[in-house]
Scaffold this active site. Structure first.
Site, PDB file in Angstrom:
ATOM      1  CG  ASN A   1      -0.204  -0.062   2.509  1.00 62.27           C
ATOM      2  OD1 ASN A   1       0.474   0.894   2.875  1.00 62.27           O
ATOM      3  ND2 ASN A   1      -0.282  -1.182   3.211  1.00 62.27           N
TER       4      ASN A   1
ATOM      5  CE  LYS B   1       8.338 -12.330 -13.934  1.00 58.87           C
ATOM      6  NZ  LYS B   1       9.180 -11.781 -14.982  1.00 58.87           N
TER       7      LYS B   1
ATOM      8  N   PRO C   1      -3.094 -11.555  10.826  1.00 59.75           N
ATOM      9  CG  PRO C   1      -1.190 -12.149  12.031  1.00 59.75           C
ATOM     10  CD  PRO C   1      -1.800 -12.223  10.661  1.00 59.75           C
ATOM     11  CG  ASP C   2      -5.805  -5.967  14.349  1.00 60.58           C
ATOM     12  OD1 ASP C   2      -4.928  -5.374  15.023  1.00 60.58           O
ATOM     13  OD2 ASP C   2      -6.753  -5.387  13.802  1.00 60.58           O
TER      14      ASP C   2
ATOM     15  CG  PHE D   1      -1.878   5.998  13.721  1.00 64.22           C
ATOM     16  CD1 PHE D   1      -1.193   5.817  14.907  1.00 64.22           C
ATOM     17  CD2 PHE D   1      -1.715   7.193  13.031  1.00 64.22           C
ATOM     18  CE1 PHE D   1      -0.358   6.799  15.410  1.00 64.22           C
ATOM     19  CE2 PHE D   1      -0.886   8.187  13.513  1.00 64.22           C
ATOM     20  CZ  PHE D   1      -0.200   7.995  14.710  1.00 64.22           C
TER      21      PHE D   1
ATOM     22  CE  LYS E   1     -10.150   1.282  12.441  1.00 64.89           C
ATOM     23  NZ  LYS E   1      -9.638   1.811  11.190  1.00 64.89           N
TER      24      LYS E   1
HETATM   25  O1  C5P Z   1      -8.535  -1.968  11.651  1.00 63.72           O
HETATM   26  P1  C5P Z   1      -7.532  -1.074  11.016  1.00 63.72           P
HETATM   27  O2  C5P Z   1      -6.577  -1.824  10.120  1.00 63.72           O
HETATM   28  O3  C5P Z   1      -8.074   0.114  10.307  1.00 63.72           O
HETATM   29  O4  C5P Z   1      -6.710  -0.526  12.279  1.00 63.72           O
HETATM   30  C1  C5P Z   1      -5.606   0.289  12.128  1.00 63.72           C
HETATM   31  C2  C5P Z   1      -4.739   0.163  13.347  1.00 63.72           C
HETATM   32  O5  C5P Z   1      -4.492  -1.207  13.659  1.00 63.72           O
HETATM   33  C3  C5P Z   1      -3.370   0.764  13.118  1.00 63.72           C
HETATM   34  O6  C5P Z   1      -2.918   1.216  14.369  1.00 63.72           O
HETATM   35  C4  C5P Z   1      -2.576  -0.422  12.606  1.00 63.72           C
HETATM   36  O7  C5P Z   1      -1.194  -0.264  12.816  1.00 63.72           O
HETATM   37  C5  C5P Z   1      -3.150  -1.571  13.411  1.00 63.72           C
HETATM   38  N1  C5P Z   1      -3.181  -2.863  12.691  1.00 63.72           N
HETATM   39  C6  C5P Z   1      -2.351  -3.905  13.093  1.00 63.72           C
HETATM   40  N2  C5P Z   1      -2.407  -5.119  12.449  1.00 63.72           N
HETATM   41  C7  C5P Z   1      -3.260  -5.304  11.423  1.00 63.72           C
HETATM   42  C8  C5P Z   1      -4.109  -4.261  11.002  1.00 63.72           C
HETATM   43  C9  C5P Z   1      -4.036  -3.053  11.657  1.00 63.72           C
HETATM   44  O8  C5P Z   1      -1.556  -3.728  14.034  1.00 63.72           O
HETATM   45  N3  C5P Z   1      -3.293  -6.489  10.795  1.00 63.72           N
END
Ligand code: C5P
Length: 272
Positions: A86, A164, A180-181, A198, A212
């Protein structure tokens, strides 16, 4: 000066005395010397001297605290040469790491693929994918404060190709699996640090940022509209905490970072 002058015991004795007297040293830097030798003894670059002086004058609101940050994009490989990423530049995360270091914190920055200079005094760990970023973050815990600034890819290719991918087929389908978040995982731990998220949104900033904050159980979310911040030198942000929304004046990313650090310092001391 020449490296032998710097290394000379008399110089080192004098330097040790100055340090013991509480004098802060800026440099020397290492590199090529006028006589042709290479080593310690150069004056720091003017920009480095300026940055160090400005940093010296910042309030030490995070003295003695450990801060861990993520910054930049992630890159999710599709094959050995291509991937999904991105447009995050990493500038806001790097500015925050610098502001935390200026405020006296012990700072570790886990950075996605960006070509930005490491702020002075910051420990940097370079990673590529979201999974690597998660590993690097978990390996640095426990910490006092965690700030997730990275634009972590929400999905990655389910099975990256070993070789490739060749063109030819009229259509090509990609299967993606959720990443994973990282922030939510850190915030849910029993030893959770003070966590800051953020929210970069293209619309309805307040609603999404507040949601959030609640869903990930974060004391503080920094929200900005992507059209204001992504990639540029300046930003316009609003801080969302339990007391409500606090818009900050627009500014360059370092000024904004210092204002965010002031807010984090006040909140996280209350949190202790
Ligand atoms: O849910 P969203 O992606 O919009 O949330 C953004 C926040 O969550 C940011 O602080 C980002 O660094 C964190 N984030 C993360 N791991 C992910 C997705 C988001 O730590 N997979």
């Amino acid at each position: 000066m020449n490296r032998k002058m710097w290394e000379h015991p008399a110089t080192q004795r004098n330097v040790a005395q100055l340090v013991a007297d509480g004098v802060a040293l800026l440099g020397p830097a290492t590199g090529e010397q006028a006589c042709g030798e290479v080593g310690l003894g150069r004056m720091l670059e003017v920009e480095e001297l300026y940055a160090a002086l400005v940093a010296f004058l910042q309030p030490k609101s995070l003295a003695g605290r450990r801060v861990l940050l993520t910054a930049g994009p992630t890159f999710e490989a599709l094959d050995p040469v291509r991937g999904l990423t991105n447009r995050s530049s990493g500038k806001m995360g790097f500015a925050l790491a610098r502001a935390c270091a200026e405020a006296g914190a012990d700072v570790t920055l886990v950075a996605g693929p960006v070509s930005l200079a490491t702020p002075i005094g910051v420990r940097r760990i370079d990673v590529t994918s979201a999974l690597e970023m998660r590993e690097a973050v978990l390996a640095q815990l426990p910490t006092d404060i965690f700030i997730g600034v990275a634009a972590v890819a929400d999905y990655r290719p389910a099975a990256p190709a070993a070789h490739k991918i060749k063109k030819g087929a009229p259509t090509l389908s990609l299967e993606l699996v959720a990443n994973p978040d990282i922030l939510a995982e850190v915030a849910a731990r029993p030893d959770a640090p003070f966590c800051v998220g953020f929210a970069a949104e293209s619309q309805q900033l307040a609603e999404y940022a507040e949601a959030k904050r609640r869903i990930k159980r974060l004391p503080l979310v920094v929200g900005n509209l992507v059209q204001d911040g992504l990639g540029g030198e300046t930003n316009t942000v609003t801080l969302f905490d339990a007391a409500g929304a606090h818009p900050l004046p627009p500014g360059d990313k370092l000024e904004i970072a210092r204002a965010i650090v002031r807010h984090i310092a006040e909140m996280s001391h209350a949190h202790d």
